[in-house]
Write an enzyme that holds these catalytic residues in place. Structure first.
Site, PDB file in Angstrom:
ATOM      1  N   HIS A 137      32.199   1.988  21.391  1.00  0.00           N
ATOM      2  CA  HIS A 137      32.017   2.137  22.846  1.00  0.00           C
ATOM      3  C   HIS A 137      33.191   2.911  23.451  1.00  0.00           C
ATOM      4  O   HIS A 137      33.852   2.466  24.386  1.00  0.00           O
ATOM      5  CB  HIS A 137      31.877   0.769  23.511  1.00  0.00           C
ATOM      6  CG  HIS A 137      31.199   0.849  24.850  1.00  0.00           C
ATOM      7  ND1 HIS A 137      30.484  -0.189  25.391  1.00  0.00           N
ATOM      8  CD2 HIS A 137      31.125   1.858  25.776  1.00  0.00           C
ATOM      9  CE1 HIS A 137      30.005   0.156  26.577  1.00  0.00           C
ATOM     10  NE2 HIS A 137      30.381   1.398  26.828  1.00  0.00           N
TER      11      HIS A 137
ATOM     12  N   SER B  70      11.938  11.095  31.703  1.00  0.00           N
ATOM     13  CA  SER B  70      12.276   9.781  32.234  1.00  0.00           C
ATOM     14  C   SER B  70      11.206   9.473  33.265  1.00  0.00           C
ATOM     15  O   SER B  70      10.437  10.356  33.661  1.00  0.00           O
ATOM     16  CB  SER B  70      13.680   9.725  32.853  1.00  0.00           C
ATOM     17  OG  SER B  70      13.752  10.526  34.009  1.00  0.00           O
TER      18      SER B  70
ATOM     19  N   GLU C  28      29.125  -6.544  21.623  1.00  0.00           N
ATOM     20  CA  GLU C  28      30.366  -5.801  21.402  1.00  0.00           C
ATOM     21  C   GLU C  28      31.557  -6.741  21.544  1.00  0.00           C
ATOM     22  O   GLU C  28      31.615  -7.492  22.517  1.00  0.00           O
ATOM     23  CB  GLU C  28      30.463  -4.643  22.409  1.00  0.00           C
ATOM     24  CG  GLU C  28      29.329  -3.627  22.264  1.00  0.00           C
ATOM     25  CD  GLU C  28      29.385  -2.513  23.304  1.00  0.00           C
ATOM     26  OE1 GLU C  28      30.359  -2.488  24.096  1.00  0.00           O
ATOM     27  OE2 GLU C  28      28.473  -1.685  23.353  1.00  0.00           O
TER      28      GLU C  28
ATOM     29  N   THR D 107      24.706   6.745  23.489  1.00  0.00           N
ATOM     30  CA  THR D 107      26.034   6.540  24.084  1.00  0.00           C
ATOM     31  C   THR D 107      25.901   5.877  25.451  1.00  0.00           C
ATOM     32  O   THR D 107      26.853   5.882  26.228  1.00  0.00           O
ATOM     33  CB  THR D 107      26.778   7.887  24.231  1.00  0.00           C
ATOM     34  OG1 THR D 107      25.958   8.791  24.994  1.00  0.00           O
ATOM     35  CG2 THR D 107      27.089   8.495  22.877  1.00  0.00           C
TER      36      THR D 107
ATOM     37  N   ARG E 186      23.751   2.417  26.621  1.00  0.00           N
ATOM     38  CA  ARG E 186      23.920   0.977  26.459  1.00  0.00           C
ATOM     39  C   ARG E 186      23.052   0.517  25.299  1.00  0.00           C
ATOM     40  O   ARG E 186      21.912   0.954  25.135  1.00  0.00           O
ATOM     41  CB  ARG E 186      23.531   0.209  27.732  1.00  0.00           C
ATOM     42  CG  ARG E 186      24.527   0.320  28.869  1.00  0.00           C
ATOM     43  CD  ARG E 186      25.886  -0.289  28.504  1.00  0.00           C
ATOM     44  NE  ARG E 186      26.838  -0.248  29.598  1.00  0.00           N
ATOM     45  CZ  ARG E 186      27.652   0.769  29.858  1.00  0.00           C
ATOM     46  NH1 ARG E 186      27.592   1.857  29.103  1.00  0.00           N
ATOM     47  NH2 ARG E 186      28.505   0.704  30.864  1.00  0.00           N
TER      48      ARG E 186
ATOM     49  N   GLY F 219      19.978  12.901  34.199  1.00  0.00           N
ATOM     50  CA  GLY F 219      20.903  12.813  35.315  1.00  0.00           C
ATOM     51  C   GLY F 219      22.114  13.691  35.054  1.00  0.00           C
ATOM     52  O   GLY F 219      22.021  14.724  34.382  1.00  0.00           O
TER      53      GLY F 219
END
Length: 327
Positions: A281, A172, A262, A231, A233, A151
């Site tokens: 994060h 994907s 987290e 980077t 989830r 994307g």
């Protein structure tokens, strides 16, 4: 009415907007990181809450302690820590913000990649300890960058990789040959993506479909000298499988900005594994982005108070029923 701005541990919300400009009589409070244990007491009398992304879990259990809550604003337009059905059932409107400068996440991903292939943390540590030379790093030119997702962020990753002289491959579920051709990327199958990548970087949205998308089979297909960067989830990667792969050195290393839980628990294996490079994060958390998100959060509160919510992520069930009943 009371508004709490929570998880503002960098104290940027007050700099971003003049919260005193809200309707008269609104009591605005600012808090740093709010734990799940602290939230029921701190927020019990609040009508509105602005929270940062995935810092405090708003589930049915917490909502039982927040009888006055009617507006919840989150950074971004998705937040895995929010139980949207429970919030809607309790009559809470959930609004979001834009992401700001999305290239920030790409910058971090490349920081993790370069840190791992050049042994930058180990080099720094060795010199500080009186030594000189922590090992022989590798180059990126001529190597293969694999992208799980192509994307907006994946496309930016591809451009940087190509600037380094890397071949870029991608997969994907719905990725097309046309999209790849536009970006000069080679479309491969799912198995080939893991087997052929020297660097594999994840850039997909988290959903039930992508949970544990990278599991034992995928990690097992990777080369022993390959690195994984996430980077996006944490739950997209099977965390237990990744720990095992790093311990056994079936992959070389992992650069991780996101995790299943987290903040990362103090006793988590990632903290002690020598072949991890970890950040908290921070992919999209630049100063510029945080300020922009708080400005939009302020706008969300203003609009809700005026009776015209904007950037609505989830509406209360009662409002949905009214909308459905309209002729």
């Amino acid at each position: 009415m009371r508004l709490a701005v929570i998880n503002d541990y960098l104290d940027l919300a007050r700099e971003a907007a003049d919260w005193a400009r809200l309707a008269p009589g609104i009591d605005v409070r600012f808090h740093g990181r709010v734990s799940e244990a602290e939230a029921p007491q701190l927020l019990a009398d609040c009508d509105m809450v602005v929270t940062a992304r995935e810092e405090t879990r708003f589930d049915a259990g917490l909502l039982e302690h927040l009888p006055q809550l009617r507006l919840l604003v989150t950074h971004g337009m998705s937040n895995a820590a929010l139980d949207l059905p429970a919030l809607a059932a309790r009559g809470v409107t959930v609004c979001g913000t834009g992401l700001g400068f999305t290239m920030a996440t790409v910058e971090l991903a490349w920081g993790l990649i370069l840190g791992l292939v050049k042994h930058i943390p180990a080099e720094d540590r060795t010199i500080r300890e009186g030594g000189w030379g922590a090992g022989l790093g590798r180059g990126l030119t001529g190597r293969r960058l694999g992208l799980l997702g192509l994307g907006g962020l994946g496309a930016d990753m591809a451009r940087v990789g190509q600037a380094f002289g890397m071949e870029v491959i991608a997969w994907s579920e719905n990725l097309t040959q046309q999209r790849c051709a536009e970006l000069g990327v080679r479309l491969v199958g799912r198995e080939a993506l893991f087997a052929e990548s020297d660097v594999l970087s994840i850039h997909m949205r988290f959903s039930s479909r992508t949970r544990s998308l990278v599991g034992r089979a995928e990690l097992g297909a990777m080369r022993p000298d390959a690195i994984l960067v996430n980077t996006s989830r944490g739950p997209i990667v099977d965390e237990a499988a990744l720990v095992d792969a790093l311990r056994s050195r079936s992959i070389a290393a992992a650069g991780l900005d996101v995790f299943d839980r987290e903040p990362l628990p103090p006793d988590h294996p990632f903290r002690s594994l020598p072949n991890t490079l970890l950040t908290s994060h921070i992919g999209g958390r630049t100063r510029e982005n945080i300020l922009a998100r708080y400005r939009e959060a302020f706008e969300d509160v203003q609009a809700w108070l005026a009776g015209h919510p904007i950037r609505v992520v989830a509406a209360p069930l009662a409002e949905r029923h009214v909308a459905t009943a309209q002729p």
